[in-house]
Design a protein around this motif. Structure first.
Motif, mmCIF file in Angstrom:
data_model
loop_
_atom_site.group_PDB
_atom_site.id
_atom_site.type_symbol
_atom_site.label_atom_id
_atom_site.label_comp_id
_atom_site.label_asym_id
_atom_site.label_seq_id
_atom_site.Cartn_x
_atom_site.Cartn_y
_atom_site.Cartn_z
ATOM 1 N N ILE A 217 67.976 55.028 60.191
ATOM 2 C CA ILE A 217 67.699 54.795 58.777
ATOM 3 C C ILE A 217 67.825 56.098 57.998
ATOM 4 O O ILE A 217 68.441 56.138 56.933
ATOM 5 C CB ILE A 217 66.313 54.158 58.590
ATOM 6 C CG1 ILE A 217 66.307 52.773 59.214
ATOM 7 C CG2 ILE A 217 65.939 54.082 57.127
ATOM 8 C CD1 ILE A 217 64.958 52.115 59.254
ATOM 9 N N ASP A 218 67.288 57.171 58.532
ATOM 10 C CA ASP A 218 67.406 58.470 57.866
ATOM 11 C C ASP A 218 68.865 58.904 57.771
ATOM 12 O O ASP A 218 69.305 59.444 56.755
ATOM 13 C CB ASP A 218 66.604 59.530 58.611
ATOM 14 C CG ASP A 218 65.114 59.281 58.526
ATOM 15 O OD1 ASP A 218 64.677 58.675 57.518
ATOM 16 O OD2 ASP A 218 64.396 59.680 59.460
ATOM 17 N N LYS A 219 69.598 58.668 58.818
ATOM 18 C CA LYS A 219 71.013 59.012 58.834
ATOM 19 C C LYS A 219 71.769 58.218 57.762
ATOM 20 O O LYS A 219 72.605 58.775 57.039
ATOM 21 C CB LYS A 219 71.581 58.709 60.215
ATOM 22 C CG LYS A 219 72.952 59.231 60.482
ATOM 23 C CD LYS A 219 73.354 58.788 61.880
ATOM 24 C CE LYS A 219 74.176 59.814 62.583
ATOM 25 N NZ LYS A 219 74.579 59.387 63.924
ATOM 26 N N PHE A 220 71.461 56.924 57.649
ATOM 27 C CA PHE A 220 72.094 56.081 56.640
ATOM 28 C C PHE A 220 71.741 56.565 55.238
ATOM 29 O O PHE A 220 72.610 56.691 54.373
ATOM 30 C CB PHE A 220 71.674 54.623 56.826
ATOM 31 C CG PHE A 220 72.228 53.697 55.780
ATOM 32 C CD1 PHE A 220 73.485 53.144 55.938
ATOM 33 C CD2 PHE A 220 71.503 53.389 54.646
ATOM 34 C CE1 PHE A 220 74.004 52.290 54.981
ATOM 35 C CE2 PHE A 220 72.012 52.536 53.678
ATOM 36 C CZ PHE A 220 73.277 51.989 53.850
ATOM 37 N N GLY B 48 72.616 57.462 50.541
ATOM 38 C CA GLY B 48 71.522 57.441 49.581
ATOM 39 C C GLY B 48 71.887 58.135 48.285
ATOM 40 O O GLY B 48 72.800 58.953 48.211
ATOM 41 N N ARG B 49 71.138 57.808 47.228
ATOM 42 C CA ARG B 49 71.382 58.445 45.935
ATOM 43 C C ARG B 49 70.833 59.869 45.945
ATOM 44 O O ARG B 49 69.808 60.163 46.554
ATOM 45 C CB ARG B 49 70.670 57.665 44.834
ATOM 46 C CG ARG B 49 71.282 56.326 44.623
ATOM 47 C CD ARG B 49 70.622 55.630 43.486
ATOM 48 N NE ARG B 49 71.207 54.321 43.316
ATOM 49 C CZ ARG B 49 70.735 53.413 42.522
ATOM 50 N NH1 ARG B 49 69.640 53.650 41.821
ATOM 51 N NH2 ARG B 49 71.306 52.242 42.411
ATOM 52 N N LYS B 50 71.531 60.723 45.254
ATOM 53 C CA LYS B 50 71.123 62.126 45.219
ATOM 54 C C LYS B 50 70.506 62.453 43.893
ATOM 55 O O LYS B 50 70.690 61.894 42.912
ATOM 56 C CB LYS B 50 72.314 63.026 45.471
ATOM 57 C CG LYS B 50 72.844 62.837 46.866
ATOM 58 C CD LYS B 50 73.995 63.763 47.126
ATOM 59 C CE LYS B 50 74.487 63.520 48.557
ATOM 60 N NZ LYS B 50 75.548 64.380 48.937
#
Length: 82
Positions: free
Chosen positions: A72-75, A80-82
């Motif tokens: 999940i962290d990798k995804f 993810g939005r920055k």
């Protein structure tokens, strides 16, 4: 409904959830050789279940998300939005 496609041999059967020990009485045509004495003192065939509505995470609300290897962290890092 079509006539003659449903079985005629429904009988009372105890379904036992083996993961938490809960049992319930219902009608079924499923074959079984084991029996159990129910709360009313009568003996009924028993069908052992691996999971039922009393232990399934969807029905109990105890849905546990297992994150193996940080997927999940990798995804989130990648998309993810920055």
């Amino acid at each position: 409904m079509k006539q003659g496609i449903h079985p005629e041999n429904y009988r009372f059967v105890v379904f036992k959830d083996m993961s938490n020990g809960e049992s319930f009485l219902s009608r079924s045509t499923a074959p079984t050789k084991e029996t159990i004495t129910w709360e009313d003192g009568n003996e009924y065939p028993v069908i052992k279940l691996e999971i039922s509505n009393t232990s399934h995470p969807f029905y109990t609300g105890k849905n546990v998300l297992v994150d193996t290897a940080g997927r999940i962290d990798k995804f989130n890092k990648r998309y993810g939005r920055k």
